[in-house]
Design a protein around this motif. Structure first.
Motif, mmCIF file in Angstrom:
data_model
loop_
_atom_site.group_PDB
_atom_site.id
_atom_site.type_symbol
_atom_site.label_atom_id
_atom_site.label_comp_id
_atom_site.label_asym_id
_atom_site.label_seq_id
_atom_site.Cartn_x
_atom_site.Cartn_y
_atom_site.Cartn_z
ATOM 1 N N GLU A 32 0.855 -1.192 0.000
ATOM 2 C CA GLU A 32 0.000 0.000 0.000
ATOM 3 C C GLU A 32 0.893 1.246 0.000
ATOM 4 O O GLU A 32 0.915 2.036 0.941
ATOM 5 C CB GLU A 32 -0.965 -0.064 1.181
ATOM 6 C CG GLU A 32 -1.920 -1.253 0.995
ATOM 7 C CD GLU A 32 -2.960 -1.411 2.091
ATOM 8 O OE1 GLU A 32 -2.808 -0.795 3.157
ATOM 9 O OE2 GLU A 32 -3.917 -2.180 1.864
ATOM 10 N N CYS A 33 1.650 1.370 -1.062
ATOM 11 C CA CYS A 33 2.595 2.475 -1.259
ATOM 12 C C CYS A 33 2.205 3.135 -2.575
ATOM 13 O O CYS A 33 2.382 2.548 -3.634
ATOM 14 C CB CYS A 33 4.008 1.926 -1.323
ATOM 15 S SG CYS A 33 5.269 3.166 -1.675
ATOM 16 N N PHE A 34 1.644 4.326 -2.498
ATOM 17 C CA PHE A 34 1.029 4.910 -3.688
ATOM 18 C C PHE A 34 1.674 6.209 -4.146
ATOM 19 O O PHE A 34 1.274 6.780 -5.147
ATOM 20 C CB PHE A 34 -0.462 5.166 -3.408
ATOM 21 C CG PHE A 34 -1.188 3.930 -2.934
ATOM 22 C CD1 PHE A 34 -1.511 2.913 -3.814
ATOM 23 C CD2 PHE A 34 -1.532 3.776 -1.602
ATOM 24 C CE1 PHE A 34 -2.171 1.773 -3.388
ATOM 25 C CE2 PHE A 34 -2.195 2.639 -1.157
ATOM 26 C CZ PHE A 34 -2.515 1.633 -2.056
ATOM 27 N N GLN A 35 2.638 6.702 -3.382
ATOM 28 C CA GLN A 35 3.243 7.976 -3.737
ATOM 29 C C GLN A 35 4.617 7.785 -4.357
ATOM 30 O O GLN A 35 5.372 6.904 -3.935
ATOM 31 C CB GLN A 35 3.391 8.845 -2.482
ATOM 32 C CG GLN A 35 2.187 9.747 -2.250
ATOM 33 C CD GLN A 35 2.415 10.668 -1.067
ATOM 34 O OE1 GLN A 35 2.694 10.202 0.038
ATOM 35 N NE2 GLN A 35 2.310 11.959 -1.285
ATOM 36 N N SER A 36 4.908 8.608 -5.337
ATOM 37 C CA SER A 36 6.214 8.570 -5.970
ATOM 38 C C SER A 36 7.230 9.214 -5.025
ATOM 39 O O SER A 36 7.212 10.425 -4.803
ATOM 40 C CB SER A 36 6.144 9.333 -7.299
ATOM 41 O OG SER A 36 7.403 9.328 -7.904
ATOM 42 N N ILE A 37 8.087 8.368 -4.432
ATOM 43 C CA ILE A 37 9.096 8.871 -3.493
ATOM 44 C C ILE A 37 10.418 8.164 -3.794
ATOM 45 O O ILE A 37 10.430 7.059 -4.330
ATOM 46 C CB ILE A 37 8.702 8.599 -2.016
ATOM 47 C CG1 ILE A 37 8.302 7.109 -1.837
ATOM 48 C CG2 ILE A 37 7.575 9.513 -1.564
ATOM 49 C CD1 ILE A 37 8.108 6.691 -0.395
ATOM 50 N N PRO A 38 11.546 8.779 -3.457
ATOM 51 C CA PRO A 38 12.834 8.136 -3.727
ATOM 52 C C PRO A 38 13.120 7.020 -2.722
ATOM 53 O O PRO A 38 13.806 7.234 -1.719
ATOM 54 C CB PRO A 38 13.839 9.288 -3.609
ATOM 55 C CG PRO A 38 13.181 10.259 -2.690
ATOM 56 C CD PRO A 38 11.704 10.130 -2.886
ATOM 57 N N CYS A 39 12.596 5.848 -2.986
ATOM 58 C CA CYS A 39 12.691 4.727 -2.047
ATOM 59 C C CYS A 39 12.523 3.439 -2.844
ATOM 60 O O CYS A 39 11.636 3.350 -3.697
ATOM 61 C CB CYS A 39 11.569 4.867 -1.015
ATOM 62 S SG CYS A 39 11.544 3.546 0.219
ATOM 63 N N ASP A 40 13.369 2.440 -2.575
ATOM 64 C CA ASP A 40 13.225 1.204 -3.360
ATOM 65 C C ASP A 40 13.688 -0.097 -2.681
ATOM 66 O O ASP A 40 13.884 -1.105 -3.365
ATOM 67 C CB ASP A 40 13.953 1.343 -4.702
ATOM 68 C CG ASP A 40 15.470 1.433 -4.534
ATOM 69 O OD1 ASP A 40 15.944 1.544 -3.378
ATOM 70 O OD2 ASP A 40 16.169 1.390 -5.553
ATOM 71 N N PRO A 41 13.863 -0.152 -1.342
ATOM 72 C CA PRO A 41 14.326 -1.414 -0.757
ATOM 73 C C PRO A 41 13.431 -2.604 -1.062
ATOM 74 O O PRO A 41 13.894 -3.745 -1.093
ATOM 75 C CB PRO A 41 14.341 -1.126 0.746
ATOM 76 C CG PRO A 41 14.338 0.334 0.897
ATOM 77 C CD PRO A 41 13.687 0.892 -0.322
#
Ligand code: SF4
Ligand code: SF4
Length: 165
Positions: A32-41
């Motif tokens: 449930e991750c819907f926002q474009s953010i600099p994160c990718d683990p």
């Protein structure tokens, strides 16, 4: 709504949900991750290839529920606490929700807690079935909660009875 409150809309949650057919096959991750953010683990956490490779670190994660075996490894790898595993096959009257939990003291197995939705509202009572807190979980414990089936897609956290988180 998401941008203002951090809480996804019911439509977003519905789109992230596995199909009824997939739910019948056993545990599966819900991202449930819907926002474009600099994160990718999350893309590196999954050795099943269920979370698709990112093209850019700002990509929103995409999961193939058919490739996911519900192992739960990705839950504690997500700094946004946005990944859960649900198991609709847990028992006839209850399903299982595995949630990341960063508050201490941790609850005890068998404890009844108040299940909370993504906005922190009370959803239903939940029974703690297991607490995973091994070092391999990147220091984010994962708590397994048994909840009524109609709460499976609602409970995303909990509060201990008596006020403690
Ligand atoms: S639960 Fe396991 S298989 Fe499913 S996405 Fe997470 S790491 Fe991959
Ligand atoms: S690790 Fe978590 S917060 Fe980061 S992109 Fe993946 S799901 Fe979103």
């Amino acid at each position: 709504m998401l941008e203002k409150t951090g809480v996804p809309t019911p439509e977003q949650v519905k789109r992230a949900a596995p199909t009824e057919d997939r739910l019948k096959k056993g545990p599966v991750a819900v991202v449930e991750c819907f926002q474009s953010i600099p994160c990718d683990p999350c893309q590196y956490a999954c050795n099943q290839g269920a979370i698709k490779e990112f093209v850019d670190i700002n990509d929103v994660p995409i999961i193939d529920h058919e490739e996911c075996n519900g192992c739960g490894i990705c839950i504690s790898q997500c700094p946004g606490l946005a990944i859960f595993v649900i198991d609709a096959t847990y028992s006839e009257d209850k399903g299982l929700v595995k949630v990341p939990h960063e508050y201490t003291p941790l609850p005890e197995k068998g404890e009844v807690v108040t299940g909370l939705d993504m906005a922190g509202n009370e959803a239903c009572d939940a029974e703690v079935v297991k607490v995973q807190s091994a070092k391999s979980l990147d220091r984010t414990p994962v708590v397994w909660l048994a909840v009524p089936h109609d709460c499976l897609m609602k409970v995303r956290g909990f509060r201990r009875k008596g006020g403690a988180e």
